[in-house]
Scaffold this motif. Structure first.
Motif, PDB file in Angstrom:
ATOM      1  N   LEU A  31       0.830  -1.207   0.000  1.00  0.00           N
ATOM      2  CA  LEU A  31       0.000   0.000   0.000  1.00  0.00           C
ATOM      3  C   LEU A  31       0.866   1.258   0.000  1.00  0.00           C
ATOM      4  O   LEU A  31       0.570   2.234  -0.696  1.00  0.00           O
ATOM      5  CB  LEU A  31      -0.935  -0.006   1.211  1.00  0.00           C
ATOM      6  N   ILE A  32       1.955   1.229   0.778  1.00  0.00           N
ATOM      7  CA  ILE A  32       2.874   2.370   0.802  1.00  0.00           C
ATOM      8  C   ILE A  32       3.532   2.538  -0.559  1.00  0.00           C
ATOM      9  O   ILE A  32       3.602   3.632  -1.120  1.00  0.00           O
ATOM     10  CB  ILE A  32       3.945   2.186   1.901  1.00  0.00           C
ATOM     11  N   ARG A  33       4.027   1.432  -1.122  1.00  0.00           N
ATOM     12  CA  ARG A  33       4.735   1.469  -2.399  1.00  0.00           C
ATOM     13  C   ARG A  33       3.832   1.971  -3.528  1.00  0.00           C
ATOM     14  O   ARG A  33       4.276   2.687  -4.425  1.00  0.00           O
ATOM     15  CB  ARG A  33       5.258   0.071  -2.724  1.00  0.00           C
ATOM     16  N   LEU A  34       2.539   1.636  -3.448  1.00  0.00           N
ATOM     17  CA  LEU A  34       1.589   2.056  -4.478  1.00  0.00           C
ATOM     18  C   LEU A  34       1.032   3.450  -4.213  1.00  0.00           C
ATOM     19  O   LEU A  34       0.261   3.975  -5.018  1.00  0.00           O
ATOM     20  CB  LEU A  34       0.435   1.046  -4.585  1.00  0.00           C
ATOM     21  N   GLY A  35       1.419   4.037  -3.085  1.00  0.00           N
ATOM     22  CA  GLY A  35       0.936   5.381  -2.767  1.00  0.00           C
ATOM     23  C   GLY A  35      -0.486   5.401  -2.236  1.00  0.00           C
ATOM     24  O   GLY A  35      -1.125   6.454  -2.165  1.00  0.00           O
ATOM     25  N   ILE A  36      -1.001   4.232  -1.805  1.00  0.00           N
ATOM     26  CA  ILE A  36      -2.368   4.151  -1.280  1.00  0.00           C
ATOM     27  C   ILE A  36      -2.288   4.261   0.238  1.00  0.00           C
ATOM     28  O   ILE A  36      -2.322   3.268   0.969  1.00  0.00           O
ATOM     29  CB  ILE A  36      -3.050   2.829  -1.711  1.00  0.00           C
ATOM     30  N   LYS A  37      -2.146   5.495   0.749  1.00  0.00           N
ATOM     31  CA  LYS A  37      -1.897   5.694   2.178  1.00  0.00           C
ATOM     32  C   LYS A  37      -3.145   6.069   2.965  1.00  0.00           C
ATOM     33  O   LYS A  37      -3.120   6.095   4.189  1.00  0.00           O
ATOM     34  CB  LYS A  37      -0.830   6.779   2.370  1.00  0.00           C
ATOM     35  N   LEU A  38      -4.227   6.363   2.262  1.00  0.00           N
ATOM     36  CA  LEU A  38      -5.448   6.780   2.941  1.00  0.00           C
ATOM     37  C   LEU A  38      -5.922   5.713   3.920  1.00  0.00           C
ATOM     38  O   LEU A  38      -6.363   6.013   5.030  1.00  0.00           O
ATOM     39  CB  LEU A  38      -6.549   7.070   1.908  1.00  0.00           C
ATOM     40  N   LEU A  39      -5.787   4.434   3.532  1.00  0.00           N
ATOM     41  CA  LEU A  39      -6.263   3.324   4.353  1.00  0.00           C
ATOM     42  C   LEU A  39      -5.393   3.121   5.597  1.00  0.00           C
ATOM     43  O   LEU A  39      -5.835   2.510   6.570  1.00  0.00           O
ATOM     44  CB  LEU A  39      -6.288   2.031   3.523  1.00  0.00           C
ATOM     45  N   ILE A  40      -4.168   3.620   5.576  1.00  0.00           N
ATOM     46  CA  ILE A  40      -3.239   3.365   6.674  1.00  0.00           C
ATOM     47  C   ILE A  40      -2.722   4.664   7.310  1.00  0.00           C
ATOM     48  O   ILE A  40      -1.786   4.641   8.100  1.00  0.00           O
ATOM     49  CB  ILE A  40      -2.046   2.514   6.182  1.00  0.00           C
ATOM     50  N   VAL A  69      17.419  11.217   7.769  1.00  0.00           N
ATOM     51  CA  VAL A  69      16.390  10.435   7.079  1.00  0.00           C
ATOM     52  C   VAL A  69      16.956   9.883   5.773  1.00  0.00           C
ATOM     53  O   VAL A  69      17.625  10.599   5.024  1.00  0.00           O
ATOM     54  CB  VAL A  69      15.137  11.291   6.776  1.00  0.00           C
ATOM     55  N   ILE A  70      16.669   8.595   5.495  1.00  0.00           N
ATOM     56  CA  ILE A  70      17.097   7.969   4.239  1.00  0.00           C
ATOM     57  C   ILE A  70      15.868   7.530   3.432  1.00  0.00           C
ATOM     58  O   ILE A  70      14.971   6.879   3.966  1.00  0.00           O
ATOM     59  CB  ILE A  70      18.016   6.756   4.492  1.00  0.00           C
ATOM     60  N   SER A  71      15.849   7.909   2.158  1.00  0.00           N
ATOM     61  CA  SER A  71      14.860   7.461   1.161  1.00  0.00           C
ATOM     62  C   SER A  71      13.443   7.296   1.712  1.00  0.00           C
ATOM     63  O   SER A  71      12.909   6.190   1.750  1.00  0.00           O
ATOM     64  CB  SER A  71      15.329   6.151   0.517  1.00  0.00           C
ATOM     65  N   PRO A  72      12.806   8.398   2.114  1.00  0.00           N
ATOM     66  CA  PRO A  72      11.479   8.294   2.738  1.00  0.00           C
ATOM     67  C   PRO A  72      10.355   7.956   1.767  1.00  0.00           C
ATOM     68  O   PRO A  72      10.348   8.389   0.626  1.00  0.00           O
ATOM     69  CB  PRO A  72      11.278   9.699   3.318  1.00  0.00           C
ATOM     70  N   GLU A  73       9.406   7.160   2.267  1.00  0.00           N
ATOM     71  CA  GLU A  73       8.191   6.830   1.525  1.00  0.00           C
ATOM     72  C   GLU A  73       6.932   7.260   2.274  1.00  0.00           C
ATOM     73  O   GLU A  73       5.920   7.554   1.666  1.00  0.00           O
ATOM     74  CB  GLU A  73       8.119   5.324   1.254  1.00  0.00           C
ATOM     75  N   THR A  74       7.004   7.267   3.615  1.00  0.00           N
ATOM     76  CA  THR A  74       5.796   7.537   4.408  1.00  0.00           C
ATOM     77  C   THR A  74       5.835   8.866   5.153  1.00  0.00           C
ATOM     78  O   THR A  74       4.797   9.482   5.372  1.00  0.00           O
ATOM     79  CB  THR A  74       5.568   6.412   5.434  1.00  0.00           C
ATOM     80  N   ILE A  75       7.012   9.306   5.567  1.00  0.00           N
ATOM     81  CA  ILE A  75       7.102  10.511   6.395  1.00  0.00           C
ATOM     82  C   ILE A  75       6.743  11.748   5.568  1.00  0.00           C
ATOM     83  O   ILE A  75       7.177  11.898   4.429  1.00  0.00           O
ATOM     84  CB  ILE A  75       8.515  10.637   7.019  1.00  0.00           C
ATOM     85  N   SER A  76       5.937  12.638   6.140  1.00  0.00           N
ATOM     86  CA  SER A  76       5.448  13.830   5.433  1.00  0.00           C
ATOM     87  C   SER A  76       6.177  15.079   5.904  1.00  0.00           C
ATOM     88  O   SER A  76       6.873  15.066   6.933  1.00  0.00           O
ATOM     89  CB  SER A  76       3.948  14.003   5.684  1.00  0.00           C
TER      90      SER A  76
END
Length: 334
Positions: free
Chosen positions: A50-59, A84-91
């Protein structure tokens, strides 16, 4: 280089084949006190997909709760560095909240993935959230005015000075995550060099069967890959190092969307091994030598017998040491 003795570092990055442990341990060796957190709050395959696909609303709720706990700890510890290294989730919002816990804290971001592949990273680097921004890809530096170039590193695990001589078993070795055209290209090369005195060794890894099956549906490049061709358990560093040391040449195939040198390329340098790579950009690096590195066309790979049979000629120790984890840490925290 700044003295890290007694400095407190909040380190957030992906859990990636133990490289996060190498970084943390080197920071400690250099005197720092380090708290590490996985950048991805989820260890489950579904959460990572879900993170990799950018579908973060559910999580989103779980992500916020995870980082709120880190923010509360930062209020108590008062870190000197936020790394921080290569972030995917942190805003951006979370980054600013962490920075607010200590206005004097220096914030640093490093990308070991292509920025274009990480929506979150793109936003963070385009903002003013971080004091220092680094990328492993020299071609990305010109696209972002605040971005500095810094290649990847090799740790002591892949430093020939710390390794005993191994018996040679393989002519060429490939170890990597299965993606893009890697599987097809590796098999083309196996067919080309088949007949050498020593065999070819390949190991393809995928984090989960669910992700693999999703890729088989999504990508035509996975259509001819069967489950038995892929391992869903990764090799540990000791096994990887042993396999590489038992080989003459390392095969490296970078993702088509990036030009930065992979970790495996830098590890080949640390272990003084010849390299076959699809990455043309390696010709711009100071350790490049056509004697040690064979650059191939990923569409029509050709490897000469003279390269396969040539001896490795090591670059100078000064050049090699530039790519050590020790110097990488010194540069980032300078």
């Amino acid at each position: 280089m700044k003295d890290l003795t007694g400095k407190k570092v909040l380190f957030i990055g992906p859990s990636f084949f133990g490289y996060e442990d190498d970084i943390k341990n080197e920071l400690i060796v250099q005197g720092a006190e380090v708290d590490y957190f996985d950048e991805r709050p989820f260890t489950s395959s579904i959460g990572k997909i879900l993170i990799r696909l950018g579908i973060k609303l559910l999580i989103k709720k779980a992500i916020n709760e995870y980082y709120n706990n880190i923010i509360e700890q930062a209020k108590i510890v008062k870190y000197d560095y936020f790394f921080v290294i290569s972030p995917e989730t942190i805003s951006n919002e979370i980054v600013e909240k962490i920075k607010a816990t200590n206005p004097n804290m220096k914030s640093i971001i490093y990308m070991w993935d292509a920025i274009g592949n990480k929506n979150n990273a793109n936003k963070l680097i385009n903002s003013t959230s971080f004091d220092c921004c680094y990328s492993f890809d020299r071609n990305e530096v010109g696209l972002f005015p605040n971005l500095q170039f810094l290649p990847l590193f090799f740790s002591e695990n892949f430093d020939v000075n710390y390794i005993n001589e191994q018996l040679r078993k393989y002519s060429i070795i490939f170890i990597g995550t299965v993606h893009s055209d890697r599987y097809t290209l590796v098999n083309k090369i196996i067919n080309q060099v088949d007949g050498n005195l020593l065999p070819f060794y390949s190991f393809f890894y995928c984090p989960s069967k669910l992700l693999f099956l999703f890729r088989k549906i999504q990508s035509k490049e996975f259509s001819n890959i069967s489950l038995r061709d892929v391992s869903f358990s990764s090799l540990d560093k000791t096994s990887i190092r042993k396999l590489i040391c038992e080989s003459d040449i390392i095969l490296d195939i970078e993702h088509p969307s990036q030009t930065g040198l992979t970790m495996r390329t830098i590890e080949a340098l640390g272990l003084r091994k010849k390299l076959i790579t699809t990455n043309e950009d390696i010709k711009y690096y100071d350790f490049y030598s056509s004697n040690n590195v064979c650059v191939i066309d990923r569409n029509k790979p050709v490897i000469s017998k003279s390269f396969l049979n040539s001896m490795y000629i090591p670059p100078s120790e000064d050049i090699i040491n530039k790519y050590s984890l020790r110097e990488w840490i010194r540069t980032i925290f300078s």
